[in-house]
Scaffold this active site. Structure first.
Site, short mmCIF file in Angstrom:
data_model
loop_
_atom_site.label_atom_id
_atom_site.label_comp_id
_atom_site.label_asym_id
_atom_site.label_seq_id
_atom_site.Cartn_x
_atom_site.Cartn_y
_atom_site.Cartn_z
N THR A 91 25.98 -19.63 34.71
CA THR A 91 25.06 -18.66 35.29
C THR A 91 23.79 -19.33 35.80
O THR A 91 23.42 -19.19 36.94
CB THR A 91 24.66 -17.50 34.35
OG1 THR A 91 25.83 -16.83 33.88
CG2 THR A 91 23.82 -16.48 35.10
N ASN A 107 34.69 -16.06 27.69
CA ASN A 107 33.75 -15.07 28.20
C ASN A 107 34.18 -14.44 29.52
O ASN A 107 34.31 -15.13 30.54
CB ASN A 107 32.38 -15.72 28.38
CG ASN A 107 31.34 -14.73 28.84
OD1 ASN A 107 31.02 -13.79 28.13
ND2 ASN A 107 30.85 -14.90 30.06
N GLU A 108 34.39 -13.12 29.50
CA GLU A 108 34.66 -12.33 30.71
C GLU A 108 35.82 -12.83 31.55
O GLU A 108 35.88 -12.59 32.76
CB GLU A 108 33.38 -12.22 31.57
CG GLU A 108 32.30 -11.42 30.88
CD GLU A 108 30.96 -11.44 31.61
OE1 GLU A 108 30.84 -12.14 32.63
OE2 GLU A 108 30.03 -10.76 31.15
N GLU A 148 27.99 -8.06 25.01
CA GLU A 148 26.98 -8.55 25.96
C GLU A 148 26.47 -7.36 26.75
O GLU A 148 27.26 -6.57 27.28
CB GLU A 148 27.52 -9.63 26.91
CG GLU A 148 26.43 -10.19 27.82
CD GLU A 148 26.92 -11.27 28.76
OE1 GLU A 148 27.70 -12.13 28.33
OE2 GLU A 148 26.53 -11.25 29.95
N ARG A 204 23.39 -3.19 35.25
CA ARG A 204 24.74 -2.67 35.41
C ARG A 204 25.11 -1.95 34.12
O ARG A 204 24.51 -2.22 33.10
CB ARG A 204 25.75 -3.79 35.72
CG ARG A 204 26.00 -4.77 34.57
CD ARG A 204 27.03 -5.81 34.95
NE ARG A 204 26.44 -6.87 35.74
CZ ARG A 204 25.90 -7.98 35.24
NH1 ARG A 204 25.86 -8.15 33.94
NH2 ARG A 204 25.39 -8.92 36.00
#
Length: 639
Positions: A63, A151-152, A228, A350
């Protein structure tokens, strides 16, 4: 009515913080570094976090930068890279009971056997993750409590089962598995259909659930976590988002933990998701930091509950908007948290938030059963919004309940938080104000002469693809004995769109006119190449498309000047006396609309027109995933 019927008596390991990319936190001078850590982790002081979730560094962009793996290569193990070990120890020092969670985002390339995929060899990936948990204990005396999958990204049911077996074989039965750090749907349904998978997953964790869970997840009867959430600018609107979801993740979705990405915004603000941490500490050179309002919103829950407390059955929405939850330790203590965050001032980044209305109201609460004998409740109050009316975590007069039959009425207005509690340990911690904000120094030098570095990476450099580490060059006892080295020799299993080149950025994003000078050493004959750059305008997950002025030299005896990291925009190219295994000094000068370059202090190219970008960071890097060294880095900027 708040009585002791627990209904869905839910164990509550509450908030919460997920690590972003705070290498610059580690570089803060004392006493400011310790103060920041106290605001985050010290019980009954600031955010008083119950959980610290860290990324298991995998060498890839995740990120806002890359985090180094404990195993860059198959036979390599090093449990002192990166800042996560240090951070976990600092958190534990302040709160020995803090829960630790590890989750991989990217993985080192060797695990993929040539594929960008961690599930090629399930045993090998499980071994890699288990070594991290074992290393945490062996080298840092850290007990990891929960481990995640990827993760994701995709989970693999057979991998989860193998991971459980391998943990057990290492005597790590106490380490619980959380899956799948993505959406509710797939993992929940799979668990209901697969008895072995159901048995080995302890917690279902979903990301950004919008305060709602799904039926399949609830049917499992497992703990449900928002593993998260937040990732919203830490303004008062971000604080409103955080206050609303901390309550409503349980009220609407039965989630008993909410984990914020990210812990502290300790990365260059112009990287993606700038200032999306609970607090801001992005200036190690000045010592300046800001205790943002989400810290005090956290305190409303964390200072008055603990993991192991239970939510009461009596939780819900208020008649004119807002919500309330009530929790107990089962020993007579009670904490009630009320939020009235308006739609306008509590939007998270979001998901989409459907409209709702909040207006002034009077809410009456009645304590029943053993709670009716509570004589007094402490009151903590936050009001977000206009400066004139704003309060953050203020203690009000206690509520006396002796003559009221356990009944009390509160006047509630929008954008407020109340905590009513039997606990008397709440405290709004404070320190003297930190130093004033300053820009990154316009003259900056680093010779990397550190014999035993406390931290594997040089201060203020932010790796965006690849990993740059302090290196002791045994072959050179002279000027280049201590260097900075790019240490990845293959592309990691990526989480984001890492560049094809490695790059580490540094400095002030607003720099326009500057001279960058650096000694460089290509290690790979024929195909190797290195660069220095200025006005680099993108980083993080956008690094592949970074523009700037890049000055490259290659081991095949050529140089290049490009307007982008990928090398598509070519300003100049030519031949030059350059070979691998030799030190060279590169100098890049950018002034106004022109740039010039020197090799070993002799002019190589001059006055190349550069119209875009107008500003950006300085940077160093390599042509591919290859070993290369850098030394005597020096920037002079005139803004």
């Amino acid at each position: 009515m708040l009585g002791k019927s627990h209904g869905r008596a839910t164990h509550c390991p509450l908030p919460w913080a997920d690590l972003g990319h705070p290498p610059s936190l580690l570089n803060y001078p004392e006493p400011y570094r310790s103060q920041i850590l106290d605001y985050l982790f010290k019980p009954n002081f600031g955010a008083s976090l119950h959980i610290l979730k860290v990324e298991i560094g995998g060498d890839g962009q995740t990120t806002d930068g890359t985090e180094p793996s404990h195993m860059h290569y198959a036979l390599d193990e090093n449990y002192f890279r990166g800042y996560e070990w240090w951070l976990m120890k600092e958190a534990k020092k302040r709160n020995p009971n803090i829960t630790l969670i590890g989750l991989p985002w990217s993985f080192p390339g060797w695990l993929g056997k040539g594929f960008d995929w961690p599930y090629v060899n399930l045993q090998l990936t499980a071994y890699y993750v288990v070594t991290w948990i074992v290393g945490a204990k062996r080298y840092h005396d850290l007990d990891i409590d929960y481990i995640g999958i990827w993760n994701e990204r995709s989970y693999n049911a057979n991998y989860i089962k193998i991971l459980r077996k391998m943990l057990n074989s290492q005597g790590l039965q106490r380490v619980k598995i959380i899956a799948s750090d993505n959406l509710w749907e797939s993992i929940s349904a799979a668990m209901l259909l697969d008895a072995e998978l159901f048995k080995v997953v302890d917690v279902i964790g979903a990301h950004y659930p919008g305060t709602h869970s799904v039926k399949d997840a609830r049917l499992t009867g497992k703990k449900l976590w928002s593993s998260e959430d937040f990732s919203t600018l830490n303004s008062d609107t971000g604080a409103g988002c955080w206050g609303r979801i901390l309550n409503q993740n349980y009220v609407n979705g039965y989630m008993t933990s909410t984990i914020a990405w990210n812990l502290v915004a300790s990365y260059y603000e112009q990287l993606p998701y700038g200032r999306c941490g609970l607090m801001t500490a992005q200036e190690p050179w000045s010592g300046h930091y800001v205790v943002e309002s989400p810290v005090w919103v956290s305190a409303h829950t964390t200072q008055f509950t603990q993991p192991g407390w239970y939510y009461l059955k009596t939780v819900g929405h208020l008649e004119k908007g807002g919500s309330y939850v009530a929790l107990t330790d089962g020993l007579g203590n009670l904490t009630i948290i009320i939020e009235t965050m308006s739609h306008k001032h509590s939007k998270c980044i979001r998901p989409f938030l459907p409209y709702f209305n909040v207006s002034q109201q009077f809410a009456t609460f009645v304590l029943k059963g053993s709670f009716s004998e509570i004589p007094e409740l402490q009151v903590w109050y936050t009001k977000l919004g206009k400066t004139s009316e704003r309060f953050l975590f203020k203690q009000l007069d206690s509520l006396w309940l002796l003559d009221s039959n356990g009944s009390f009425t509160l006047k509630l207005q929008e954008d407020e938080l109340f905590t009513l509690t039997t606990l008397t340990t709440g405290r709004k911690g404070s320190y003297l104000p930190p130093p004033k904000s300053q820009r990154f120094p316009s003259t900056y030098k680093d010779d990397f002469n550190v014999d035993y570095p406390f931290f594997s990476e040089a201060p203020n450099f932010a790796d965006q693809t690849g990993v740059f580490e302090y290196f002791t060059n045994m072959e050179d006892p002279g000027e280049h004995h201590f260097t900075l080295r790019q240490v990845l020799n293959q592309r990691p299993i990526t989480w984001a769109a890492d560049a094809s080149n490695t790059i580490s950025i540094i400095g002030d994003y607003n720099w326009t006119n500057l001279t960058i000078k650096c000694d460089v050493y290509i290690e790979t004959p024929d195909t190797g190449g290195v660069f220095i750059a200025g006005r680099v305008n993108k980083g993080g997950i956008l690094i592949r498309s970074a523009r700037g002025i890049f000055f490259w030299i290659f081991a095949n005896g050529s140089y290049r000047v490009t307007g982008d990291l990928a090398g598509w925009i070519i300003y100049a190219l030519g031949h030059v006396e350059v070979t691998a295994k030799t030190w060279y000094t590169l100098t890049l000068t950018i002034k106004g609309r022109f740039a010039s370059g020197m090799l070993n202090d002799k002019s190589l190219w001059t006055d190349i027109p550069v119209n875009f970008p107008k500003n950006g960071w300085a940077a160093i890097g390599t042509h591919s995933f290859e070993f290369a060294q850098f030394d005597n880095f020096h920037v002079e900027a005139t803004r």
